[in-house]
Design an enzyme around this catalytic site. Structure first.
Site, PDB file in Angstrom:
ATOM      1  N   HIS A  17       0.825  -1.213   0.000  1.00 32.16           N
ATOM      2  CA  HIS A  17       0.000   0.000   0.000  1.00 32.16           C
ATOM      3  C   HIS A  17       0.862   1.268   0.000  1.00 32.16           C
ATOM      4  CE1 HIS A  17       1.030   0.916   4.169  1.00 32.16           C
ATOM      5  NE2 HIS A  17       0.898  -0.384   4.400  1.00 32.16           N
ATOM      6  N   GLU A  21       0.205   8.325   7.165  1.00 34.64           N
ATOM      7  CA  GLU A  21       0.752   9.261   8.153  1.00 34.64           C
ATOM      8  C   GLU A  21       1.510   8.506   9.244  1.00 34.64           C
ATOM      9  OE1 GLU A  21       0.913  12.380   7.889  1.00 34.64           O
ATOM     10  OE2 GLU A  21      -0.618  12.925   6.415  1.00 34.64           O
ATOM     11  N   TRP A  22       1.040   7.319   9.572  1.00 34.81           N
ATOM     12  CA  TRP A  22       1.728   6.518  10.588  1.00 34.81           C
ATOM     13  C   TRP A  22       3.081   6.028  10.083  1.00 34.81           C
ATOM     14  CZ3 TRP A  22      -1.303   3.106  14.511  1.00 34.81           C
ATOM     15  CH2 TRP A  22      -2.188   3.921  15.233  1.00 34.81           C
ATOM     16  N   GLY A  30       0.449  -2.501  12.046  1.00 33.71           N
ATOM     17  CA  GLY A  30      -0.134  -3.824  12.175  1.00 33.71           C
ATOM     18  C   GLY A  30      -1.524  -3.863  11.569  1.00 33.71           C
ATOM     19  N   GLU A  91      -2.134  -6.988   7.218  1.00 37.42           N
ATOM     20  CA  GLU A  91      -0.784  -6.950   7.766  1.00 37.42           C
ATOM     21  C   GLU A  91      -0.651  -7.955   8.901  1.00 37.42           C
ATOM     22  OE1 GLU A  91       2.275  -6.774   7.760  1.00 37.42           O
ATOM     23  OE2 GLU A  91       2.720  -4.605   7.671  1.00 37.42           O
ATOM     24  N   GLY A 152       3.665  -4.623   3.807  1.00 37.13           N
ATOM     25  CA  GLY A 152       5.044  -5.062   3.767  1.00 37.13           C
ATOM     26  C   GLY A 152       5.354  -6.235   4.677  1.00 37.13           C
TER      27      GLY A 152
END
Length: 204
Positions: A17, A21-22, A30, A91, A152
């Site tokens: 993706h 912001e995180w 997660g 994730e 990821g």
């Protein structure tokens, strides 16, 4: 076409993706649901422009917001249909670590936090949900070229399991990794490719 013939031609394009912001804040996401940052939307648009020159049959994405939004941006530009949103593509679950920065983790659990059991999903459990998903995909879409928009921490162990070796490089946001079914195994044709992001670097 029987399943064996279909498998011989199945191609999976894994997309991480776009940036959130995180991600920018160094906060572990997660399975917490976070939207794309503006740069993440731009990354997805650049990838979509690249993919217009490739033939993909459909998109299946994680049901988390950042993956869904990436998939929707790609679909809107390329016209590639979204087949489904699937929770099995989420994730890796990171347990108590979710929502924390590195500083948070050190303050809360000390420098050795990586050695603690804080509820992180194991590789075996992650690969089990991938295996169930893949079986369904091959039954329903065998022989097709499918884009999979995920995360990821999910894509890396999945690809590693098919390659038989650990993925040493960090998978970049909106990177494209391509696996192709070759009889009873999968071949990696492309790994962590971000050539579409060169325009962002040119603007910097």
């Amino acid at each position: 076409m029987d399943r064996g013939d279909a498998q011989a031609m199945t191609t999976l394009g894994f997309i991480r993706h776009g940036t959130t912001e995180w991600n920018l804040a160094g906060r572990l996401q997660g399975q917490m649901d976070t939207p794309l940052a503006e740069v993440g939307r731009l990354q997805a648009s650049l990838l979509a422009n690249r993919l217009t020159g490739e033939a993909w049959d459909g998109i299946i994405a994680s049901d988390l917001m950042r993956a869904k939004e990436t998939a929707q941006l790609i679909s809107s530009v390329t016209g590639t249909p979204i087949y489904d949103y699937d929770s099995r593509l989420r994730e890796r679950a990171f347990g108590e670590l979710e929502g924390t920065t590195l500083d948070d983790r050190i303050k809360r659990w000390g420098e050795a936090w990586r050695t603690l059991d804080l509820g992180m999903e194991s590789d075996d459990r992650l690969l089990s949900r991938w295996g169930a998903f893949l079986s369904d995909v091959e039954d329903r879409y065998g022989g097709k070229r499918i884009l999979i928009v995920s995360h990821g921490g999910f894509i890396a162990p999945v690809v590693a399991s098919h390659m038989g070796q650990k993925i040493e490089e960090h998978l970049q946001n909106t990177s494209l990794t391509v696996l192709e079914r070759c009889e009873d195994s999968w071949e990696c044709r492309l790994l962590n490719c971000t050539e579409h992001l060169s325009q962002l670097e040119d603007r910097a």
